[in-house]
Design a protein around this motif. Structure first.
Motif, PDB file in Angstrom:
ATOM      1  N   TYR A   1       2.388 -96.916 -10.180  1.00 40.59           N
ATOM      2  CA  TYR A   1       1.115 -96.641 -10.853  1.00 40.59           C
ATOM      3  C   TYR A   1       1.094 -95.205 -11.381  1.00 40.59           C
ATOM      4  N   LEU A   2       1.607 -94.284 -10.585  1.00 40.79           N
ATOM      5  CA  LEU A   2       1.671 -92.890 -11.028  1.00 40.79           C
ATOM      6  C   LEU A   2       2.527 -92.777 -12.287  1.00 40.79           C
ATOM      7  N   ASP A   3       3.678 -93.432 -12.309  1.00 41.31           N
ATOM      8  CA  ASP A   3       4.548 -93.396 -13.491  1.00 41.31           C
ATOM      9  C   ASP A   3       3.823 -93.920 -14.732  1.00 41.31           C
ATOM     10  N   GLU A   4       3.042 -94.981 -14.558  1.00 40.10           N
ATOM     11  CA  GLU A   4       2.286 -95.532 -15.689  1.00 40.10           C
ATOM     12  C   GLU A   4       1.269 -94.525 -16.204  1.00 40.10           C
TER      13      GLU A   4
ATOM     14  N   LEU B   1      -0.377 -90.376 -20.034  1.00 40.00           N
ATOM     15  CA  LEU B   1      -0.784 -88.983 -20.238  1.00 40.00           C
ATOM     16  C   LEU B   1      -0.152 -88.406 -21.498  1.00 40.00           C
ATOM     17  N   MET B   2       1.072 -88.832 -21.799  1.00 41.79           N
ATOM     18  CA  MET B   2       1.738 -88.296 -22.985  1.00 41.79           C
ATOM     19  C   MET B   2       1.138 -88.844 -24.285  1.00 41.79           C
ATOM     20  N   SER B   3       0.490 -90.003 -24.230  1.00 38.92           N
ATOM     21  CA  SER B   3      -0.159 -90.521 -25.441  1.00 38.92           C
ATOM     22  C   SER B   3      -1.644 -90.145 -25.489  1.00 38.92           C
ATOM     23  N   ASN B   4      -2.198 -89.734 -24.352  1.00 35.94           N
ATOM     24  CA  ASN B   4      -3.590 -89.305 -24.297  1.00 35.94           C
ATOM     25  C   ASN B   4      -3.721 -88.198 -23.255  1.00 35.94           C
ATOM     26  N   PHE B   5      -3.486 -86.964 -23.678  1.00 39.26           N
ATOM     27  CA  PHE B   5      -3.491 -85.797 -22.792  1.00 39.26           C
ATOM     28  C   PHE B   5      -4.932 -85.317 -22.647  1.00 39.26           C
ATOM     29  N   SER B   6      -5.718 -86.112 -21.932  1.00 38.93           N
ATOM     30  CA  SER B   6      -7.141 -85.795 -21.762  1.00 38.93           C
ATOM     31  C   SER B   6      -7.384 -85.186 -20.384  1.00 38.93           C
ATOM     32  N   ARG B   7      -8.454 -84.430 -20.293  1.00 35.75           N
ATOM     33  CA  ARG B   7      -8.828 -83.830 -19.011  1.00 35.75           C
ATOM     34  C   ARG B   7      -9.075 -84.914 -17.954  1.00 35.75           C
TER      35      ARG B   7
ATOM     36  N   ILE C   1      -4.029 -88.928  -7.858  1.00 35.37           N
ATOM     37  CA  ILE C   1      -2.962 -89.840  -7.424  1.00 35.37           C
ATOM     38  C   ILE C   1      -1.861 -89.044  -6.720  1.00 35.37           C
ATOM     39  N   CYS C   2      -1.432 -87.951  -7.334  1.00 38.78           N
ATOM     40  CA  CYS C   2      -0.386 -87.110  -6.729  1.00 38.78           C
ATOM     41  C   CYS C   2      -0.820 -86.589  -5.368  1.00 38.78           C
ATOM     42  N   SER C   3      -2.090 -86.207  -5.251  1.00 39.46           N
ATOM     43  CA  SER C   3      -2.597 -85.683  -3.977  1.00 39.46           C
ATOM     44  C   SER C   3      -2.511 -86.716  -2.868  1.00 39.46           C
TER      45      SER C   3
END
Length: 162
Positions: free
Chosen positions: A72-75, A80-86, A95-97
């Motif tokens: 899920y994180l990879d997705e 994120l690369m197609s929508n670098f939004s806050r 997710i990383c946390s």
């Protein structure tokens, strides 16, 4: 945490895609986000938020932490690369946390230990400086005393008895 020169060059050259890629990578490489936060400050300052971030595409995120895994994180990272939004960045951080919670604690503990070691070395250096100054003053005082005794002995009314 200072940013590296490659990132600084990308920001100065206004290479927004490279800036975003490096920021995205830092989310995984440093799950404490210290590097990401430093990168964010510099990129926002130099490029401006309007250039750095996209408007959120409206996608809904899975907020059920039990569904969060590396797949899920990879997705989300890919999105994120197609929508670098806050909003997406905030979700990826959450997710990383969760996924890297143990690693984050280990990193923080090591940084704390390293910081305490640095403080200890600094304190020892300060003590050593104080000791050197003390003994320097003592030897200086002894030297001056000996010189004064020698001068008094050579040029004074020395009659052979103290």
């Amino acid at each position: 945490m200072p940013v590296n020169s490659d990132f600084r060059d990308a920001v100065q050259n206004k290479n927004v895609l490279m800036v975003r890629i490096m920021m995205k990578d830092s989310l995984i490489l440093d799950p404490t986000f210290a590097e990401f936060d430093a990168m964010t400050r510099e990129a926002e300052h130099e490029l401006g938020a309007k250039v750095l971030y996209d408007k959120h595409d409206g996608a809904r995120f899975d907020t059920n932490e039990s569904n969060w895994d590396k797949k899920y994180l990879d997705e989300q990272i890919a999105d994120l690369m197609s929508n670098f939004s806050r909003e997406r960045i905030s979700h990826v951080r959450k997710i990383c946390s969760v996924i890297y919670a143990e690693e984050i604690e280990n990193i923080k503990r090591k940084r704390h230990e390293k910081s305490r070691t640095r403080e200890h070395v600094y304190a020892q250096d300060q003590d050593n400086d104080t000791n050197r100054k003390f003994w320097g003053i003592m030897f200086g005082f002894a030297g001056v005393t000996l010189v004064l005794i020698l001068i008094w002995w050579l040029f004074g009314d020395y009659k052979g008895d103290f």
